[in-house]
Motif scaffolding. Structure first.
Motif, short mmCIF file in Angstrom:
data_model
loop_
_atom_site.label_atom_id
_atom_site.label_comp_id
_atom_site.label_asym_id
_atom_site.label_seq_id
_atom_site.Cartn_x
_atom_site.Cartn_y
_atom_site.Cartn_z
N ARG A 194 0.85 -1.19 0.00
CA ARG A 194 0.00 0.00 0.00
C ARG A 194 0.89 1.25 0.00
O ARG A 194 1.75 1.39 0.87
CB ARG A 194 -0.87 -0.02 1.25
N PRO A 195 0.68 2.18 -0.93
CA PRO A 195 1.45 3.43 -0.92
C PRO A 195 1.11 4.24 0.32
O PRO A 195 -0.07 4.42 0.66
CB PRO A 195 0.99 4.16 -2.18
N ALA A 196 2.14 4.74 1.02
CA ALA A 196 1.93 5.42 2.29
C ALA A 196 3.06 6.41 2.54
O ALA A 196 4.05 6.45 1.81
CB ALA A 196 1.85 4.40 3.42
N ALA A 197 2.88 7.20 3.59
CA ALA A 197 3.91 8.18 3.99
C ALA A 197 3.89 8.32 5.50
O ALA A 197 2.89 8.01 6.15
CB ALA A 197 3.64 9.53 3.33
N GLY A 198 5.02 8.77 6.04
CA GLY A 198 5.11 8.97 7.48
C GLY A 198 5.98 10.16 7.81
O GLY A 198 6.76 10.63 6.97
N ILE A 199 5.82 10.66 9.03
CA ILE A 199 6.60 11.80 9.50
C ILE A 199 7.24 11.48 10.84
O ILE A 199 6.57 11.05 11.78
CB ILE A 199 5.72 13.07 9.66
N MET A 200 8.55 11.72 10.90
CA MET A 200 9.26 11.72 12.18
C MET A 200 9.28 13.18 12.60
O MET A 200 10.00 13.99 12.03
CB MET A 200 10.69 11.18 12.04
#
Length: 158
Positions: free
Chosen positions: A10-16
């Protein structure tokens, strides 16, 4: 055993999200009974740019608007994780075996009072700032390697 060749990521993104003291924002999910904490992340909408998706997920999950963060850098490559087999085809009800994520390091420009977990679709029951080196032990086991990779990608910028 499931034939994983039928499933994709699944295409996704995250933030630290890092604060002025160098601590990382983590939230405890509402839908988990585990004592696990995670950084803001989630699936991308059809045609959505990864940075826009990461900032949207941040606001949806934490109430922190994009005006209160500054993107520092982007991980140079996508990172993936696999779900445990019993969750494949269950979590997202589609043919996903896990996620392929684009990660961003962002500085938090706001104050703790700017965090609001009471969003329209709450995902977290609690939040806190954590030491970066504690993150792999805080996440669900199947995402531990991913978190180690995120930390390695951003360590020089923390």
């Amino acid at each position: 055993m499931k034939d994983l060749s039928e499933y994709s990521y699944r295409p996704a993104a995250g933030i630290m999200l890092v604060n002025r003291e160098g601590k990382i924002w983590v939230g405890q999910r509402l839908d988990s009974k585990l004592e696990a904490w995670q950084m803001p992340q989630g699936g991308l909408d059809e045609g959505e740019d990864a940075e826009d998706g990461a900032l949207r997920e941040l606001e949806e999950e934490t109430g922190i608007s994009r005006g209160l963060v500054e993107i520092v850098t982007r991980c140079p490559h996508e990172l993936t994780y696999d779900l445990p087999e019993d969750l494949i085809g269950v979590v997202w009800k589609e043919k996903w075996r896990g996620q392929r994520q684009t990660w961003f390091l962002a500085r938090f420009l706001g104050e703790d009072d700017d965090v609001n977990l009471q969003t329209p679709d709450p995902e977290f029951r609690a939040w806190r700032w954590a030491d970066v080196d504690d993150l792999p032990a805080m996440i669900v086991p199947f995402k531990k390697k991913l978190y180690e990779e995120v930390i390695a990608a951003f360590r020089a910028h923390l």
